[in-house]
Write a protein that holds these residues in place. Structure first.
Motif, PDB file in Angstrom:
ATOM      1  N   GLY A  28     -10.003  -4.104   1.290  1.00 21.95           N
ATOM      2  CA  GLY A  28      -9.845  -4.598  -0.022  1.00 21.95           C
ATOM      3  C   GLY A  28     -10.498  -6.003   0.030  1.00 21.95           C
TER       4      GLY A  28
ATOM      5  N   GLU B 108      -8.612   3.058  -7.300  1.00 26.21           N
ATOM      6  CA  GLU B 108      -7.885   4.099  -8.162  1.00 26.21           C
ATOM      7  C   GLU B 108      -7.838   5.454  -7.762  1.00 26.21           C
ATOM      8  OE1 GLU B 108      -8.433   2.679 -12.278  1.00 26.21           O
ATOM      9  OE2 GLU B 108      -8.094   0.560 -11.559  1.00 26.21           O
TER      10      GLU B 108
ATOM     11  N   TYR C  24       1.118  -8.879  -8.223  1.00 28.56           N
ATOM     12  CA  TYR C  24      -0.085  -9.548  -7.260  1.00 28.56           C
ATOM     13  C   TYR C  24      -1.145  -8.523  -6.617  1.00 28.56           C
ATOM     14  CZ  TYR C  24       2.607 -13.840  -7.629  1.00 28.56           C
ATOM     15  OH  TYR C  24       3.096 -14.944  -8.280  1.00 28.56           O
ATOM     16  N   ASP C  25      -2.221  -8.338  -6.444  1.00 29.26           N
ATOM     17  CA  ASP C  25      -2.979  -7.671  -5.708  1.00 29.26           C
ATOM     18  C   ASP C  25      -3.142  -8.233  -4.266  1.00 29.26           C
ATOM     19  OD1 ASP C  25      -5.283  -6.164  -4.327  1.00 29.26           O
ATOM     20  OD2 ASP C  25      -6.473  -6.464  -6.120  1.00 29.26           O
TER      21      ASP C  25
ATOM     22  N   GLY D  71      -2.642  -9.612  -9.742  1.00 29.60           N
ATOM     23  CA  GLY D  71      -3.345  -8.262 -10.142  1.00 29.60           C
ATOM     24  C   GLY D  71      -3.935  -7.820 -11.648  1.00 29.60           C
ATOM     25  N   ASN D  72      -4.964  -7.182 -11.535  1.00 31.99           N
ATOM     26  CA  ASN D  72      -5.866  -6.977 -12.863  1.00 31.99           C
ATOM     27  C   ASN D  72      -5.585  -5.561 -13.656  1.00 31.99           C
ATOM     28  OD1 ASN D  72      -7.191  -5.549 -11.070  1.00 31.99           O
ATOM     29  ND2 ASN D  72      -9.162  -6.499 -11.670  1.00 31.99           N
TER      30      ASN D  72
ATOM     31  N   ASN E  49      -9.397  -1.361  -4.611  1.00 29.43           N
ATOM     32  CA  ASN E  49      -8.884  -0.920  -5.773  1.00 29.43           C
ATOM     33  C   ASN E  49      -9.639   0.268  -6.399  1.00 29.43           C
ATOM     34  OD1 ASN E  49      -6.772  -2.637  -5.666  1.00 29.43           O
ATOM     35  ND2 ASN E  49      -8.169  -4.328  -6.355  1.00 29.43           N
TER      36      ASN E  49
ATOM     37  N   GLU F 135       0.855  -1.225   0.068  1.00 30.37           N
ATOM     38  CA  GLU F 135      -0.100  -0.003  -0.096  1.00 30.37           C
ATOM     39  C   GLU F 135       0.843   1.303   0.003  1.00 30.37           C
ATOM     40  OE1 GLU F 135      -2.964  -0.074   3.119  1.00 30.37           O
ATOM     41  OE2 GLU F 135      -3.392  -1.964   2.896  1.00 30.37           O
TER      42      GLU F 135
ATOM     43  N   THR G  80      -0.503   2.318  -7.890  1.00 32.02           N
ATOM     44  CA  THR G  80      -1.896   1.299  -7.629  1.00 32.02           C
ATOM     45  C   THR G  80      -2.304   1.274  -6.182  1.00 32.02           C
ATOM     46  OG1 THR G  80      -0.428  -0.493  -6.745  1.00 32.02           O
ATOM     47  CG2 THR G  80      -0.557  -0.183  -9.122  1.00 32.02           C
ATOM     48  N   ASN G  81      -3.260   0.921  -5.643  1.00 33.70           N
ATOM     49  CA  ASN G  81      -3.736   1.020  -4.479  1.00 33.70           C
ATOM     50  C   ASN G  81      -2.916   0.104  -3.427  1.00 33.70           C
ATOM     51  OD1 ASN G  81      -6.655   1.672  -6.114  1.00 33.70           O
ATOM     52  ND2 ASN G  81      -6.632   2.592  -4.082  1.00 33.70           N
ATOM     53  N   ASP G  82      -2.502  -1.235  -4.015  1.00 36.77           N
ATOM     54  CA  ASP G  82      -2.072  -2.311  -3.227  1.00 36.77           C
ATOM     55  C   ASP G  82      -1.395  -3.586  -4.070  1.00 36.77           C
ATOM     56  OD1 ASP G  82      -4.572  -3.392  -3.700  1.00 36.77           O
ATOM     57  OD2 ASP G  82      -4.621  -4.209  -1.860  1.00 36.77           O
ATOM     58  N   THR G  83      -0.964  -3.124  -5.093  1.00 34.63           N
ATOM     59  CA  THR G  83      -0.192  -4.123  -5.985  1.00 34.63           C
ATOM     60  C   THR G  83       1.195  -4.144  -5.819  1.00 34.63           C
ATOM     61  OG1 THR G  83      -2.084  -3.861  -7.841  1.00 34.63           O
ATOM     62  CG2 THR G  83       0.193  -4.811  -8.623  1.00 34.63           C
TER      63      THR G  83
END
Length: 215
Positions: free
Chosen positions: A179, A159, A150-151, A186-187, A157, A70, A126-129
């Motif tokens: 989350g 953004e 990876y998320d 991760g997407n 997420n 994060e 990213t938020n948490d990747t």
């Protein structure tokens, strides 16, 4: 007898990992950021026994890993691993950020019993990747890994620039909404918030990691 016992007590003060470090094998780890525009926060690398897992897909992230994912701060996870004295032989982290297309190298020590390597680094827009390798076997000479993002599942997420430390944002307060609750592949950037997917999206993998035995 007293002298023998005293020598044994002195020797026993040295941990298994400290002994292995002094008699270990050095490895050079090179991380290359292969994304178009994602910046990597400092990368944490650890060498350890096979029983250590810093993450597992489908499981909740360790709080210390969530902090890394994060905010980009590897300190809490490094402190956790350093405290596992008989299971972790060495930790190290890179200095500063790693820009797209650039590489950075660092060294860690391993041994016959401490023969696994893990690493993690946040993708900062990213938020948490995070880019992650989990408990891979160290090579006899050299090996390479294509590393996905990876998320961590610890932060929503959304953004939103309120919860993203990297450009074009700059928020350093990792206090977003909870989350998914588990680690997943991760997407990328979906364009649901302040981050433009045309600029900051990626297709996995996100990093090339090369591990080379030095001696």
């Amino acid at each position: 007898m007293i002298k023998t016992l005293s020598l044994f007590m002195i020797f026993s003060l040295f941990s298994a990992s400290a002994f292995a470090r002094n008699n270990g094998t050095d490895y050079e780890v090179t991380i290359t950021n292969i994304t178009k525009a994602q910046i990597f926060a400092p990368t944490l690398v650890a060498t350890h026994r096979h029983s250590i897992q810093i993450f597992n897909v489908g499981d909740p992230a360790l709080p210390e890993l969530a902090t890394l994912a994060e905010s980009g701060n590897p300190g809490p996870l490094q402190d956790l691993l350093d405290g596992l004295d008989r299971k972790v032989i060495d930790t190290n982290h890179t200095d500063g950020v790693l820009m797209p297309g650039e590489s950075v190298s660092l060294q860690v020590t391993a041994s016959s019993k401490f023969d696994r390597l893990s690493l993690a680094a946040m993708l900062v827009t990213t938020n948490d990747t995070f880019a992650g390798l989990n408990s891979v076997e160290l090579p006899r000479y050299m090996s390479s890994f294509m590393v996905p993002g990876y998320d961590a599942g610890s932060e929503l997420n959304d953004e939103s620039c309120e919860n993203i430390p990297g450009p074009p944002c700059g928020d350093m307060d990792d206090s977003g909404s909870a989350g998914e609750g588990f680690i997943s592949i991760g997407n990328g950037i979906q364009g649901i918030g302040d981050v433009d997917p045309a600029e900051y999206d990626w297709n996995n993998p996100v990093a090339l990691v090369q591990i080379r035995r030095m001696r």
